[in-house]
Design a protein around this motif. Structure first.
Motif, PDB file in Angstrom:
ATOM      1  N   THR A  29      90.739  57.309  31.448  1.00  0.00           N
ATOM      2  CA  THR A  29      89.398  56.849  31.078  1.00  0.00           C
ATOM      3  C   THR A  29      89.355  55.327  31.004  1.00  0.00           C
ATOM      4  O   THR A  29      88.435  54.690  31.534  1.00  0.00           O
ATOM      5  N   ALA A  78      80.552  61.004  39.740  1.00  0.00           N
ATOM      6  CA  ALA A  78      80.790  61.286  38.324  1.00  0.00           C
ATOM      7  C   ALA A  78      80.018  62.505  37.848  1.00  0.00           C
ATOM      8  O   ALA A  78      80.541  63.326  37.082  1.00  0.00           O
ATOM      9  N   CYS A  79      78.773  62.649  38.275  1.00  0.00           N
ATOM     10  CA  CYS A  79      77.924  63.755  37.799  1.00  0.00           C
ATOM     11  C   CYS A  79      78.511  65.117  38.164  1.00  0.00           C
ATOM     12  O   CYS A  79      78.536  66.034  37.338  1.00  0.00           O
ATOM     13  N   ILE A 106      82.149  65.612  36.367  1.00  0.00           N
ATOM     14  CA  ILE A 106      82.127  65.996  34.958  1.00  0.00           C
ATOM     15  C   ILE A 106      82.188  67.512  34.810  1.00  0.00           C
ATOM     16  O   ILE A 106      82.886  68.046  33.950  1.00  0.00           O
ATOM     17  N   GLY A 155      86.880  65.903  40.766  1.00  0.00           N
ATOM     18  CA  GLY A 155      86.790  66.280  39.364  1.00  0.00           C
ATOM     19  C   GLY A 155      87.719  67.431  39.024  1.00  0.00           C
ATOM     20  O   GLY A 155      88.413  67.412  38.003  1.00  0.00           O
ATOM     21  N   LEU A 176      83.773  59.084  33.645  1.00  0.00           N
ATOM     22  CA  LEU A 176      83.099  60.205  32.978  1.00  0.00           C
ATOM     23  C   LEU A 176      83.816  61.548  33.188  1.00  0.00           C
ATOM     24  O   LEU A 176      83.970  62.312  32.225  1.00  0.00           O
ATOM     25  N   PRO A 177      84.274  61.879  34.413  1.00  0.00           N
ATOM     26  CA  PRO A 177      85.053  63.112  34.551  1.00  0.00           C
ATOM     27  C   PRO A 177      86.327  63.099  33.699  1.00  0.00           C
ATOM     28  O   PRO A 177      86.712  64.142  33.158  1.00  0.00           O
ATOM     29  N   SER A 231      85.308  63.970  30.194  1.00  0.00           N
ATOM     30  CA  SER A 231      85.022  65.399  30.095  1.00  0.00           C
ATOM     31  C   SER A 231      86.310  66.212  30.043  1.00  0.00           C
ATOM     32  O   SER A 231      86.475  67.106  29.208  1.00  0.00           O
TER      33      SER A 231
END
Length: 299
Positions: free
Chosen positions: A96, A119-120, A123, A196, A235-236, A239
């Motif tokens: 991160t 990223a979307c 995640i 991801g 972001l992944p 998560s």
């Protein structure tokens, strides 16, 4: 009195429910804090983790990776003696900060739209990767990581070939325009699905998939692919880290030091990466991947 008699059973049930959740949270914290036998207490584990993080963060940032391929074998070695699952979870915790610092180092070379699309989707699939990782035995997970490391090794030096192939394909006007329209969000989102899942499963940033894919299937140049990859992994990784923490796979004695070191190393690597020729670094990183991957398979 009648109202109180009705409320008492509900209050007792609520009290029992709270106690159960507190016990679960306590066990989760104990599991995350336990770690391996690092031989010297939490302070020593923090310092060792920081040293690993600096080296892995710098090396990873130079080639657009999170550094997990370097961190995990070192954490499972005699240096920290973490279990395979804890090494993967703690690595993702540090990645991160690697992504944040690396993206800052490559400031001006980040495609924000592509990073957001990656990223979307990443995640979502990162959590599926963590579930798959938790279901795998430690030995199988270790062997799979070794195979992936050996498979990744030739991809890093091959980035120049990928870039040349992408440049030739973009030479024709109509095809380039079509590629820009389709690839602006759709292609990065598809890349994010794969990266991801890989990130959650192996505790890595996913840059080994993202950088070559962005180079081939979009019109981003090499430095933009590196910066976008590092930005997209943040972001992944968050998560996946949360999912790992819930399962007790984050060693809290080591992970903070690892994250601090990775942030410092990744920022330094990012600043160097935009000013030096990376040909030798690519081959050096490839050699390290082959050695660590072979060691992971054989030990």
């Amino acid at each position: 009195l009648e109202c109180q008699s009705k409320m008492l059973p509900r209050l007792r049930g609520l009290n029992k429910h709270i106690r159960v959740h507190l016990k679960r949270a306590s066990r989760r914290w104990d599991s995350n804090a336990a770690g391996g036998n690092s031989g010297g207490g939490s302070d020593n584990a923090f310092v060792k983790g920081m040293g690993i993080g600096v080296g892995a963060g710098a090396l990873g940032s130079l080639v657009g990776l999170g550094g997990g391929f370097v961190m995990i074998p070192l954490m499972t070695s005699r240096l920290l003696r973490l279990s395979q699952h804890q090494a993967h979870g703690s690595s993702l915790f540090a990645i991160t900060t690697t992504g944040m610092a690396g993206a800052l180092g490559y400031s001006g070379h980040v495609d924000v739209e592509a990073a957001a699309a990656i990223a979307c989707t990443g995640i979502v699939t990162a959590r599926f990767g963590v579930r798959a990782m938790s279901a795998m035995p430690g030995k199988m997970l270790k062997k799979a990581l070794g195979v992936l490391m050996i498979g990744v090794a030739p991809l890093v030096p091959a980035k120049s070939y990928f870039m040349e192939a992408g440049s030739k394909e973009n030479a024709t006007g109509e095809k380039a325009d079509e590629k820009n329209m389709v690839g602006r969000l759709y292609v990065p989102a598809l890349i994010g699905c794969f990266s991801g899942f890989t990130s959650g499963l192996f505790g890595v940033g996913g840059g080994a998939i993202v950088v070559p894919a962005l180079t081939v299937f979009t019109d981003l140049d090499h430095y933009a692919a590196l910066g976008t990859s590092l930005c997209a992994m943040v972001l992944p990784a968050m998560s996946g880290t949360y999912a790992n923490y819930q399962k007790g796979f984050v060693c809290m004695r080591t992970a903070p030091g690892l994250a601090v070191g990775a942030f410092i190393g990744a920022y330094m690597g990012g600043r160097l990466g935009v000013s030096i020729d990376e040909t030798q670094l690519r081959w050096g990183f490839s050699a390290i991947m082959l050695v660590l991957g072979t060691r992971t398979l054989l030990t």
